[in-house]
Design a protein around this motif. Structure first.
Motif, PDB file in Angstrom:
ATOM      1  N   GLU A 117       0.520  -0.984  -0.291  1.00  0.00           N
ATOM      2  CA  GLU A 117      -0.055   0.058  -0.292  1.00  0.00           C
ATOM      3  C   GLU A 117       0.587   0.954   0.188  1.00  0.00           C
ATOM      4  OE1 GLU A 117      -2.393   3.046   1.377  1.00  0.00           O
ATOM      5  OE2 GLU A 117      -0.599   2.734   2.273  1.00  0.00           O
ATOM      6  N   ALA A 118       1.907   1.311   0.472  1.00  0.00           N
ATOM      7  CA  ALA A 118       2.965   2.626   0.367  1.00  0.00           C
ATOM      8  C   ALA A 118       3.527   2.808  -0.573  1.00  0.00           C
ATOM      9  CB  ALA A 118       3.743   1.981   1.897  1.00  0.00           C
ATOM     10  N   ASN A 119       4.356   1.142  -1.409  1.00  0.00           N
ATOM     11  CA  ASN A 119       4.252   1.827  -2.451  1.00  0.00           C
ATOM     12  C   ASN A 119       3.631   1.914  -3.903  1.00  0.00           C
ATOM     13  OD1 ASN A 119       6.767   1.584  -4.841  1.00  0.00           O
ATOM     14  ND2 ASN A 119       6.161  -0.251  -5.152  1.00  0.00           N
ATOM     15  N   ARG A 120       2.430   1.752  -3.907  1.00  0.00           N
ATOM     16  CA  ARG A 120       0.994   2.212  -4.321  1.00  0.00           C
ATOM     17  C   ARG A 120       1.124   4.169  -4.189  1.00  0.00           C
ATOM     18  NH1 ARG A 120      -1.220  -2.451  -3.478  1.00  0.00           N
ATOM     19  NH2 ARG A 120      -2.413  -1.870  -1.398  1.00  0.00           N
ATOM     20  N   ARG A 121       1.005   4.485  -2.978  1.00  0.00           N
ATOM     21  CA  ARG A 121       1.035   5.645  -2.407  1.00  0.00           C
ATOM     22  C   ARG A 121       2.139   6.397  -3.327  1.00  0.00           C
ATOM     23  NH1 ARG A 121       1.790   6.621   2.956  1.00  0.00           N
ATOM     24  NH2 ARG A 121       1.822   4.763   3.250  1.00  0.00           N
ATOM     25  N   ARG A 128       2.301  12.480  -9.646  1.00  0.00           N
ATOM     26  CA  ARG A 128       1.926  13.609  -9.436  1.00  0.00           C
ATOM     27  C   ARG A 128       2.696  14.999  -9.282  1.00  0.00           C
ATOM     28  NH1 ARG A 128      -0.980  11.333  -4.909  1.00  0.00           N
ATOM     29  NH2 ARG A 128      -0.677  12.423  -3.350  1.00  0.00           N
ATOM     30  N   GLY A 129       4.282  14.439  -8.965  1.00  0.00           N
ATOM     31  CA  GLY A 129       5.413  15.299  -8.569  1.00  0.00           C
ATOM     32  C   GLY A 129       5.018  15.678  -7.284  1.00  0.00           C
ATOM     33  N   ASP A 130       4.664  15.203  -6.563  1.00  0.00           N
ATOM     34  CA  ASP A 130       4.206  15.473  -5.138  1.00  0.00           C
ATOM     35  C   ASP A 130       5.810  15.287  -4.269  1.00  0.00           C
ATOM     36  OD1 ASP A 130       3.895  15.513  -1.932  1.00  0.00           O
ATOM     37  OD2 ASP A 130       1.533  15.976  -2.025  1.00  0.00           O
ATOM     38  N   VAL A 131       6.688  15.272  -3.987  1.00  0.00           N
ATOM     39  CA  VAL A 131       7.699  14.774  -3.634  1.00  0.00           C
ATOM     40  C   VAL A 131       7.634  14.386  -1.969  1.00  0.00           C
ATOM     41  CG1 VAL A 131      11.012  15.600  -3.729  1.00  0.00           C
ATOM     42  CG2 VAL A 131       9.014  16.342  -5.721  1.00  0.00           C
ATOM     43  N   SER A 132       7.079  14.991  -1.402  1.00  0.00           N
ATOM     44  CA  SER A 132       7.179  15.470   0.563  1.00  0.00           C
ATOM     45  C   SER A 132       6.013  14.342   0.271  1.00  0.00           C
ATOM     46  CB  SER A 132       6.256  16.454   0.407  1.00  0.00           C
ATOM     47  OG  SER A 132       7.539  17.391   0.461  1.00  0.00           O
ATOM     48  N   ALA A 133       5.324  13.862  -0.430  1.00  0.00           N
ATOM     49  CA  ALA A 133       4.032  12.097   0.010  1.00  0.00           C
ATOM     50  C   ALA A 133       4.948  11.728  -0.560  1.00  0.00           C
ATOM     51  CB  ALA A 133       2.633  12.387  -1.005  1.00  0.00           C
ATOM     52  N   ALA A 134       5.583  11.543  -1.926  1.00  0.00           N
ATOM     53  CA  ALA A 134       6.365  10.132  -2.540  1.00  0.00           C
ATOM     54  C   ALA A 134       7.566   9.531  -1.173  1.00  0.00           C
ATOM     55  CB  ALA A 134       7.324  10.448  -3.273  1.00  0.00           C
ATOM     56  N   ALA A 137       6.084   7.969   1.913  1.00  0.00           N
ATOM     57  CA  ALA A 137       5.425   6.498   1.192  1.00  0.00           C
ATOM     58  C   ALA A 137       6.895   5.571   1.961  1.00  0.00           C
ATOM     59  CB  ALA A 137       4.749   6.597  -0.078  1.00  0.00           C
ATOM     60  N   ASP A 138       7.581   6.044   0.702  1.00  0.00           N
ATOM     61  CA  ASP A 138       9.249   5.305   0.840  1.00  0.00           C
ATOM     62  C   ASP A 138       9.675   5.357   2.388  1.00  0.00           C
ATOM     63  OD1 ASP A 138      11.285   4.612  -0.802  1.00  0.00           O
ATOM     64  OD2 ASP A 138      12.424   5.424   0.386  1.00  0.00           O
ATOM     65  N   ASP A 139       9.473   6.250   3.035  1.00  0.00           N
ATOM     66  CA  ASP A 139       9.989   6.099   4.382  1.00  0.00           C
ATOM     67  C   ASP A 139       7.995   4.953   5.548  1.00  0.00           C
ATOM     68  OD1 ASP A 139      11.976   7.659   4.962  1.00  0.00           O
ATOM     69  OD2 ASP A 139      10.160   9.910   5.475  1.00  0.00           O
ATOM     70  N   ASP A 140       7.553   5.306   4.782  1.00  0.00           N
ATOM     71  CA  ASP A 140       6.309   4.395   5.586  1.00  0.00           C
ATOM     72  C   ASP A 140       6.940   2.397   5.277  1.00  0.00           C
ATOM     73  OD1 ASP A 140       5.130   5.967   6.267  1.00  0.00           O
ATOM     74  OD2 ASP A 140       3.546   6.546   5.256  1.00  0.00           O
ATOM     75  N   LEU A 141       6.949   2.416   3.618  1.00  0.00           N
ATOM     76  CA  LEU A 141       7.202   1.417   3.184  1.00  0.00           C
ATOM     77  C   LEU A 141       8.804   0.327   3.887  1.00  0.00           C
ATOM     78  CD1 LEU A 141       7.497  -0.099  -0.244  1.00  0.00           C
ATOM     79  CD2 LEU A 141       8.947  -0.627   0.928  1.00  0.00           C
ATOM     80  N   HIS A 142      10.160   1.333   4.072  1.00  0.00           N
ATOM     81  CA  HIS A 142      11.098   0.776   5.087  1.00  0.00           C
ATOM     82  C   HIS A 142      10.406   0.369   6.726  1.00  0.00           C
ATOM     83  CE1 HIS A 142      13.460   0.294   1.430  1.00  0.00           C
ATOM     84  NE2 HIS A 142      12.889   1.742   0.889  1.00  0.00           N
ATOM     85  N   ALA A 180      12.777   2.832  -8.651  1.00  0.00           N
ATOM     86  CA  ALA A 180      12.794   3.186  -7.828  1.00  0.00           C
ATOM     87  C   ALA A 180      11.504   2.121  -6.845  1.00  0.00           C
ATOM     88  CB  ALA A 180      12.504   4.101  -6.625  1.00  0.00           C
ATOM     89  N   ALA A 181       9.799   2.242  -7.933  1.00  0.00           N
ATOM     90  CA  ALA A 181       8.657   1.565  -7.307  1.00  0.00           C
ATOM     91  C   ALA A 181       9.020  -0.052  -7.576  1.00  0.00           C
ATOM     92  CB  ALA A 181       7.972   2.234  -8.014  1.00  0.00           C
ATOM     93  N   GLU A 182      10.130  -0.316  -9.216  1.00  0.00           N
ATOM     94  CA  GLU A 182       9.897  -1.868  -9.532  1.00  0.00           C
ATOM     95  C   GLU A 182      11.303  -1.853  -7.852  1.00  0.00           C
ATOM     96  OE1 GLU A 182      11.433  -1.125 -12.828  1.00  0.00           O
ATOM     97  OE2 GLU A 182       9.662  -0.406 -14.164  1.00  0.00           O
ATOM     98  N   ARG A 183      12.067  -1.522  -7.368  1.00  0.00           N
ATOM     99  CA  ARG A 183      12.699  -2.045  -6.939  1.00  0.00           C
ATOM    100  C   ARG A 183      12.203  -2.910  -5.135  1.00  0.00           C
ATOM    101  NH1 ARG A 183      16.357   2.244  -8.183  1.00  0.00           N
ATOM    102  NH2 ARG A 183      15.828   3.531  -7.069  1.00  0.00           N
ATOM    103  N   HIS A 184      10.783  -1.214  -4.698  1.00  0.00           N
ATOM    104  CA  HIS A 184      10.222  -1.332  -4.066  1.00  0.00           C
ATOM    105  C   HIS A 184       9.446  -3.059  -3.927  1.00  0.00           C
ATOM    106  CE1 HIS A 184       9.424   2.857  -2.817  1.00  0.00           C
ATOM    107  NE2 HIS A 184      10.881   2.225  -2.509  1.00  0.00           N
TER     108      HIS A 184
END
Length: 219
Positions: A117-121, A128-134, A137-142, A180-184
């Motif tokens: 779910e974090a990777n989907r986010r 959409r170019g939202d670096v903060s949200a991306a 989400a990466d932090d949430d995944l790890h 990065a999404a593929e690596r996730h």
């Protein structure tokens, strides 16, 4: 840039950690730029708190290397130093490797679902170019293996050095978001298969291979 002219006041019950997190995030996201002077009075007014928790937060930020404090003179946002960035990156990589290696065998279906779910986010935010949200989400995944590990020392180390890495990463984000999404997805699949060795190695490489050349801000 100058202190923002207004901010929603924080609750009177605000803890010291909340002030620290607000200031830390403002440095990481570029609200406060390298070399900018931070005055405790201005920051206190911005956050709607007294100077005491601000001063304590600045001391913590100094210990993390995000600000440079000169007693009796000034506190400024630190530059992005390549040596400090390399050191922080290596420590962060080692902590994530440890967390993954020790927890993959006990991650359950809910943990894997949270990671997906974090990777989907992450993908949606990158599109959409939202670096903060991306990056959130990466932090949430790890964070899933780190939370499963439950090692307070590891958590403290990541809290101290993770922001240094994220600060630099923000400035170069976007060039490899799809990769990065593929690596996730590959990482999540390894965790789901309970391949601790391969998942731990991938976690280490994901963080350790981040470039350490100090990026230049654009604009």
């Amino acid at each position: 840039m100058p202190i923002p002219p207004a901010s929603s006041s924080l609750p009177r019950s605000l803890l010291r950690d909340d002030v620290y997190l607000r200031l830390r995030d403002a440095i990481v996201d570029g609200t406060f730029e390298p070399g900018e002077q931070l005055k405790d009075g201005d920051l206190a007014a911005w956050l709607g708190v007294s100077r005491t928790p601000v001063r304590e937060a600045l001391l913590r930020l100094s210990a993390s290397g995000l600000v440079v404090a000169q007693p009796g003179r000034s506190t400024t946002v630190s530059p992005i130093d390549e040596t400090a960035l390399r050191d922080a990156r290596d420590v962060v990589a080692a902590m994530h490797e440890l967390a993954v290696r020790e927890t993959v065998a006990r991650l359950d279906a809910n943990d894997i679902a949270r990671m997906r779910e974090a990777n989907r986010r992450f993908i949606a935010a990158a599109e959409r170019g939202d670096v903060s949200a991306a990056l959130d989400a990466d932090d949430d995944l790890h964070a899933v293996p780190v939370e499963a590990l439950g090692n307070a020392a590891v958590t403290r180390v990541l809290e101290q050095f993770g922001p240094i890495v994220r600060r630099a990463e923000r400035l170069r984000f976007g060039t490899d978001a799809s990769a990065a999404a593929e690596r996730h997805e590959r990482f999540i699949a390894l965790c789901e298969k309970r391949d601790a060795a391969a998942a731990a190695m991938m976690a280490y490489e994901t963080w350790h291979t981040l470039p350490v050349t100090a990026p230049r801000a654009t604009g």
